[in-house]
Design an enzyme around this catalytic site. Structure first.
Site, PDB file in Angstrom:
ATOM      1  N   GLN A 148      38.538  39.560  37.009  1.00  0.00           N
ATOM      2  CA  GLN A 148      38.795  39.645  38.453  1.00  0.00           C
ATOM      3  C   GLN A 148      37.565  40.039  39.254  1.00  0.00           C
ATOM      4  O   GLN A 148      37.544  39.843  40.478  1.00  0.00           O
ATOM      5  CB  GLN A 148      39.935  40.630  38.724  1.00  0.00           C
ATOM      6  CG  GLN A 148      39.574  42.078  38.390  1.00  0.00           C
ATOM      7  CD  GLN A 148      40.748  43.031  38.540  1.00  0.00           C
ATOM      8  OE1 GLN A 148      41.614  43.110  37.673  1.00  0.00           O
ATOM      9  NE2 GLN A 148      40.780  43.770  39.633  1.00  0.00           N
ATOM     10  N   CYS A 173      44.050  42.170  40.705  1.00  0.00           N
ATOM     11  CA  CYS A 173      44.753  42.214  39.417  1.00  0.00           C
ATOM     12  C   CYS A 173      46.125  41.552  39.474  1.00  0.00           C
ATOM     13  O   CYS A 173      46.528  40.851  38.557  1.00  0.00           O
ATOM     14  CB  CYS A 173      44.906  43.662  38.983  1.00  0.00           C
ATOM     15  SG  CYS A 173      45.740  44.662  40.230  1.00  0.00           S
ATOM     16  N   HIS A 230      47.539  48.996  39.266  1.00  0.00           N
ATOM     17  CA  HIS A 230      46.964  47.906  38.490  1.00  0.00           C
ATOM     18  C   HIS A 230      48.097  47.076  37.897  1.00  0.00           C
ATOM     19  O   HIS A 230      49.086  47.629  37.433  1.00  0.00           O
ATOM     20  CB  HIS A 230      46.074  48.478  37.376  1.00  0.00           C
ATOM     21  CG  HIS A 230      45.244  47.444  36.674  1.00  0.00           C
ATOM     22  ND1 HIS A 230      44.495  46.510  37.341  1.00  0.00           N
ATOM     23  CD2 HIS A 230      45.050  47.200  35.346  1.00  0.00           C
ATOM     24  CE1 HIS A 230      43.873  45.739  36.466  1.00  0.00           C
ATOM     25  NE2 HIS A 230      44.193  46.128  35.253  1.00  0.00           N
TER      26      HIS A 230
END
Ligand SMILES: *[C@@H]1O[C@H](CO)[C@@H](O)[C@H](O)[C@H]1NC(C)=O
Ligand SMILES: *[C@@H]1O[C@H](CO)[C@@H](O)[C@H](O)[C@H]1NC(C)=O
Ligand SMILES: *[C@@H]1O[C@H](CO)[C@@H](O)[C@H](O)[C@H]1NC(C)=O
Ligand SMILES: *[C@@H]1O[C@H](CO)[C@@H](O)[C@H](O)[C@H]1NC(C)=O
Length: 324
Positions: A126, A132, A272
């Site tokens: 990423q 993410c 995340h």
């Protein structure tokens, strides 16, 4: 600027004694990861690197289910890391009442979708963008499509970064796979990686309907905190997207089953999103096999294992997958 530099260098040497060996380790790490700094940065990064390395060495001397190691992030403080690589806004992780129907059948003791066929694309990266959630989304839709339609095609994260704002997603500042699946469903398509390539920046939406390559019929949300539903879904259907809280001990994860007392198990801390591609157990400890999006040199070839069955770091707070 010059005065600051001298003062800074002086404070570094007095407050923090660096040995020749510390510098030796730093320089070999710099060579390995192709890092270059100006003089001021060099001392700043040397100090941070040395602190990270101390923590890693100390952890590895103990008896833990996972080891830590140096990686490309080893010259960053956790707060710098968080700013560049994690989601900055608290997410509306609220799939309290899910819509998953458990199979109530026999589940395999372990499963790894990477080994069941050509179902999982290679680990992606990423870069310095809190995107993410787009990688978790494409990873899941790629696998679900491959399992059900027989063809594995890398899909576009950039379309989600640029176009999925109407579903509470925020480009490089975060989003959720469940909200991205909703976008793809209502948008009636997601383009391929090749047709809408990743830039790691939020740009203008240039979706071309004629190029839609993957589709979502409906979205399944796992009931919040119901990790058994996650096991059922991964064991009987396909990989599942989930979000969790990354804390400083995770940045240097190397291998083994990650477990933490630093993270929380609540919905409002998730920062995340990743993809569960399987599960198993090691020496009696159950774990998830998880695909990350920090490149293939991080962790276990880009993957990590995390303890299963304790809602570790909130991992069962907002899991979801698409039906194609
Ligand atoms: C390390 O921890 C494991 C699991 O908690 C335990 O079984 C083992 O005896 C420990 N080993 C040492 C050397 O302490
Ligand atoms: C959470 O949901 C509210 C209402 O739908 C929205 O205004 C807000 O932007 C959302 N927050 C995030 C981080 O998506
Ligand atoms: C699943 O979650 C998404 C986003 O969080 C939400 O918009 C959607 O309504 C949920 N679906 C169901 C069936 O609860
Ligand atoms: C979170 O952790 C606390 C303390 O270990 C525990 O009592 C609680 O049940 C956990 N909550 C969830 C939703 O997993």
């Amino acid at each position: 600027m010059f005065v600051f530099h001298v003062l800074f260098a002086a404070s570094v040497t007095s407050a923090f004694r660096l040995s020749e060996q510390d510098e030796f380790h730093f320089k070999s790490w710099m060579a390995q990861y192709n890092k270059e700094y100006n003089l001021k940065e060099y001392y700043q990064r040397l100090q941070i690197f040395t602190e990270n390395k101390k923590r890693i060495d100390k952890h590895n001397e103990g008896n833990h289910s996972f080891t830590m190691g140096l990686n490309e992030f080893s010259d960053m403080t956790f707060s710098e890391f968080r700013k560049s690589f994690l989601m900055s806004e608290p997410q509306n992780c609220s799939a309290t009442k899910g819509n998953y129907f458990s199979s109530n059948g026999l589940l395999p003791d372990s499963i790894d979708w990477r080994k069941k066929g050509n179902y999982v694309t290679p680990v992606k990266n990423q870069g310095g963008c809190g995107s993410c959630w787009t990688f978790s989304t494409t990873g899941c839709l790629e696998s679900v499509t491959a399992i059900n339609k027989g063809k594995l095609v890398p899909l576009s994260e950039q379309q989600l970064v640029d176009c999925a704002q109407d579903f509470n997603n925020h480009g490089c500042n975060g989003g959720l796979p469940s909200q991205a699946f909703e976008y793809i469903m209502y948008n009636k398509g997601l383009m391929t990686e090749q047709d809408y390539p990743y830039t790691a920046f939020e740009g203008k939406c240039v979706y071309k309907p004629g190029k839609a390559a993957a589709f979502v019929n409906s979205v399944v949300n796992i009931t919040a905190y119901n990790e058994l539903e996650m096991v059922d879904a991964v064991g009987t259907h396909n990989p599942v997207s989930f979000a969790f809280e990354v804390t400083s001990d995770f940045m240097s994860y190397h291998q083994g089953v990650y477990t933490s007392t630093e993270c929380h198990n609540t919905t409002d801390k998730v920062n995340h999103a990743v993809l569960a591609v399987g599960y198993g157990q090691e020496n009696g400890t159950p774990y998830w096999i998880v695909k990350n999006s920090w490149g293939s040199s991080w962790g276990m070839n880009g993957y990590f294992l995390i303890e299963r069955g304790k809602n570790m770091c909130g991992l069962a707070a907002c899991a979801s997958f698409p039906v194609v």
